[in-house]
Design a protein around this motif. Structure first.
Motif, PDB file in Angstrom:
ATOM      1  N   GLU A  81      -7.983  12.299  -5.544  1.00 46.51           N
ATOM      2  CA  GLU A  81      -8.323  11.148  -6.107  1.00 46.51           C
ATOM      3  C   GLU A  81      -9.570  10.620  -5.476  1.00 46.51           C
ATOM      4  O   GLU A  81     -10.583  10.049  -5.988  1.00 46.51           O
ATOM      5  N   MET A  82      -9.384  10.649  -4.081  1.00 45.35           N
ATOM      6  CA  MET A  82     -10.527  10.149  -3.238  1.00 45.35           C
ATOM      7  C   MET A  82     -11.930  10.934  -3.700  1.00 45.35           C
ATOM      8  O   MET A  82     -12.958  10.303  -3.629  1.00 45.35           O
TER       9      MET A  82
ATOM     10  N   GLU B 204       0.851  -1.082  -0.020  1.00 39.30           N
ATOM     11  CA  GLU B 204       0.027   0.024  -0.032  1.00 39.30           C
ATOM     12  C   GLU B 204       1.099   1.232   0.119  1.00 39.30           C
ATOM     13  O   GLU B 204       0.468   2.211  -0.745  1.00 39.30           O
TER      14      GLU B 204
ATOM     15  N   ALA C  53       4.772   5.684  -2.053  1.00 41.94           N
ATOM     16  CA  ALA C  53       5.135   6.885  -1.515  1.00 41.94           C
ATOM     17  C   ALA C  53       6.817   6.579  -0.864  1.00 41.94           C
ATOM     18  O   ALA C  53       7.650   7.497  -0.764  1.00 41.94           O
TER      19      ALA C  53
ATOM     20  N   ALA D 221       2.076  14.170  -2.841  1.00 46.33           N
ATOM     21  CA  ALA D 221       1.512  13.007  -3.105  1.00 46.33           C
ATOM     22  C   ALA D 221       0.112  12.865  -2.217  1.00 46.33           C
ATOM     23  O   ALA D 221      -0.640  12.110  -2.611  1.00 46.33           O
ATOM     24  N   SER D 222       0.277  13.484  -1.001  1.00 46.99           N
ATOM     25  CA  SER D 222      -0.829  13.460  -0.387  1.00 46.99           C
ATOM     26  C   SER D 222      -2.040  14.119  -0.662  1.00 46.99           C
ATOM     27  O   SER D 222      -3.356  13.698  -0.549  1.00 46.99           O
TER      28      SER D 222
ATOM     29  N   GLN E 294      -3.718  12.164  -3.652  1.00 45.93           N
ATOM     30  CA  GLN E 294      -4.465  11.197  -2.878  1.00 45.93           C
ATOM     31  C   GLN E 294      -5.876  11.606  -2.566  1.00 45.93           C
ATOM     32  O   GLN E 294      -6.974  11.059  -2.779  1.00 45.93           O
TER      33      GLN E 294
ATOM     34  N   THR F 209       1.101  13.114  -9.224  1.00 45.78           N
ATOM     35  CA  THR F 209       2.059  13.274  -8.428  1.00 45.78           C
ATOM     36  C   THR F 209       3.361  13.220  -8.894  1.00 45.78           C
ATOM     37  O   THR F 209       4.285  14.398  -8.658  1.00 45.78           O
TER      38      THR F 209
ATOM     39  N   PRO G 191      -3.125   9.192 -10.312  1.00 43.44           N
ATOM     40  CA  PRO G 191      -2.195   9.070  -9.787  1.00 43.44           C
ATOM     41  C   PRO G 191      -0.678   9.788 -10.196  1.00 43.44           C
ATOM     42  O   PRO G 191      -0.008  10.164  -9.552  1.00 43.44           O
TER      43      PRO G 191
END
Lengths: 220, 195
Positions: B90-91, A73, A77, B83-84, B87, B112, B109
Motif C-alpha cells: 500500500e505504501m 490506528e 490488526a 497484514a504487514s 501495508q 489482507t 487493504p
C-alpha cells in the motif's frame, strides 16, 4: 452498514438484521469463499456455519469489550489477531470432535480468519456497541450465514448427489447432476438463489421498503 | 505430493486448480474489482506480489513454529505477516502510483482478508512444499488469480453493452458468468495431475 439510526433498533430487529435484511450470503455477498467451497453437502454447510458463528460470537465479544482501549490506528490488526485466536480454537475443536469433518472442510476452517464478514462485523458493529447488543447482532449474522450456507449446501447435495444429510431421496435410479457438487455448481446455485431473490423483489415492488436491494454486493 | 515437479505445480495451480475458479479463493476481489480491465490487471499484479512475500515469510515462519513446537501460533503469525506485507504494498503504491492507489480503493487493504493469500500460505504448509516449490506455487497462484480476474473483467466489459432483463442484473449475472468460466476451466482437470 453503520446507519445513524441504528441505536433505535430493538434487540429483535438487531437480531433479525443478519438473518434477513443484511443476510451476509445473499444480500451482502460477504464470506463467499467458504460459502461456495465447502457447501457440497448440507452437513458440511452446517458445520461451517456453526464454526463461523462461534468465531463471530467470540471475536465480537472481545472486540466489543475492548472497543474503548484499542487505538484507532492498530484496530484492524487487533481484530485480526483476535479473530485468528478464535479460529485456532475452533480448528483444534473440530479436529478433536470429528476428524472426518475436519478433513472435509480442510483449509477452509483456518480460512475463517479471512472471512470478510467477520472482520466487517467487528469493524462496523462490535467496535461501536456494548457487548449484549453486539452479541445479539453477531448471533443473527452467524445464523443468517448458516442459513445461507445451508440453502446452498442442501440444493447442491440434492441435485449433485441425490441425497440430503446422506439419505438418498430419489432411489437408485436417480442420475446425479454431478456438476452441482463440482466448483461451477457453486457459482450456479448461488447465482440462481440471487435470481430468486431479485425476482422476489421485482415481483413485489411495494415491499422494497422492507427488503433492501442488493446494493451491498460491491463490498465483496 | 512433495515430489511433484515445478512445471507440474505451476500448470496445475494456474489452470486445473485455478485459485479462483476451482478452489473458490479470493472471490471478493474477483467479484468486486473485475468490472474494468485496467484495474483488474494491476490488482492481480499487487495480489501476486503479496502472495510471493507471504509465501516466503510463511516458509520461514513454518520452519520456526515447527522447530519450537508452537504450531498453534502458525495461523496467527501468518496473518500478521500478511497484514504487514499488504501495508508495505500500500505504501509503495501510494508513493509511486497515486492514480492506481485511488482506483483500487478499499480493495487494496482488503488484500489482507483475501483468502487466496492466506490460502497460498496454508496450502504450501499442508502439502509440505520445499522452498523452491513454494515459490513456484505462489507465483502460479498469483498468475492464475490474475488470469481469472482479467478474463472476468473482459467479459464484464462486454456485458455492460448488452441488454439483459432487470432480474438478472448485478451479482446474479456475474456469478452465472463465473460459473461458466469455472466450467471452462474444468476442462483443464488432470493437467499437471498429482497436485
Amino acid at each position: 452498514m453503520a446507519i445513524p439510526g441504528q441505536q433505535e433498533l430493538t434487540q429483535l430487529e438487531n437480531f433479525m438484521e443478519g438473518i434477513w435484511k443484511q443476510n451476509p450470503v445473499f444480500v451482502m455477498l460477504l464470506g463467499l469463499c467458504p460459502a461456495l467451497a465447502v457447501t457440497v453437502s448440507a452437513v458440511n454447510a452446517l458445520a461451517m456455519g456453526a464454526a463461523t458463528t462461534f468465531v463471530l460470537l467470540g471475536s465480537t465479544l472481545l472486540v466489543s469489550l475492548m472497543r474503548n482501549f484499542v487505538p484507532k490506528e492498530v484496530r484492524i490488526a487487533t481484530y485480526i489477531v483476535i479473530i485468528a485466536t478464535f479460529v485456532t480454537i475452533v480448528d483444534y475443536l473440530i479436529a478433536a470432535i470429528s476428524l472426518e469433518l475436519y478433513e472435509a472442510l480442510g483449509a477452509f476452517i483456518q480460512l475463517i480468519v479471512v472471512n470478510c464478514m467477520i472482520l466487517g462485523r467487528a469493524e462496523a458493529h462490535a467496535s461501536r456497541n456494548a457487548p449484549i447488543r453486539a452479541l445479539t447482532n453477531a448471533l443473527g449474522m452467524g445464523l443468517g450465514f448458516t442459513i445461507g450456507l445451508f440453502a446452498l449446501g442442501s440444493v447442491r447435495e440434492i441435485l449433485g448427489s441425490g441425497t440430503l444429510f446422506g439419505v438418498s431421496l430419489f432411489g437408485p435410479d436417480f442420475q446425479p447432476w454431478v456438476v452441482m457438487v463440482l466448483p461451477p455448481g457453486g457459482f450456479f446455485v448461488l447465482g440462481a438463489w440471487l435470481l430468486v431473490f431479485n425476482w422476489w423483489r421485482n415481483r413485489t415492488p411495494a415491499a422494497t421498503g422492507t427488503l433492501k436491494p442488493a446494493e451491498g454486493h460491491s463490498h465483496g | 505430493m512433495a515430489e511433484a515437479s515445478l512445471g507440474q505445480i505451476f500448470l496445475a495451480t494456474v489452470l486445473a486448480n485455478n485459485f479462483v475458479l476451482a478452489m473458490f479463493l479470493g472471490l471478493c476481489p474477483f467479484v468486486g474489482v473485475s468490472g474494468k480491465l485496467n484495474t483488474a490487471a494491476p490488482m492481480g499484479a499487487a495480489t501476486t506480489f503479496v502472495m510471493l512475500v507471504a509465501s516466503l515469510c510463511a516458509y520461514g515462519l513454518n520452519y520456526l513454529v515447527t522447530t519450537f513446537e508452537l504450531e498453534f501460533l502458525r495461523l496467527i503469525s501468518y496473518i500478521v505477516v500478511i497484514a504487514s506485507a499488504v501495508q508495505l504494498v500500500e505504501m509503495v503504491l501510494k508513493k509511486y502510483s497515486p492514480a492506481l492507489f485511488r482506483a483500487l480503493g478499499i480493495y487494496l487493504p482488503l488484500i489482507t482478508t483475501n483468502c487466496a493469500i492466506l490460502g497460498v500460505a496454508l496450502f504450501q504448509t499442508a502439502r509440505e512444499y520445499s522452498f523452491l516449490q513454494a515459490l513456484v506455487f505462489a507465483i502460479a497462484a498469483g498468475v492464475g488469480f490474475t488470469l481469472a480476474l482479467v478474463l472476468m473483467a473482459g467479459l464484464r466489459e462486454r456485458l455492460n453493452l448488452a441488454t439483459v432483463p432487470n432480474v438478472v442484473q448485478g451479482a446474479a449475472l456475474s456469478l452465472m458468468l463465473a460459473g461458466l468460466l469455472s466450467l471452462v476451466f474444468m476442462g483443464f482437470a488432470g493437467l499437471g495431475s498429482g497436485a
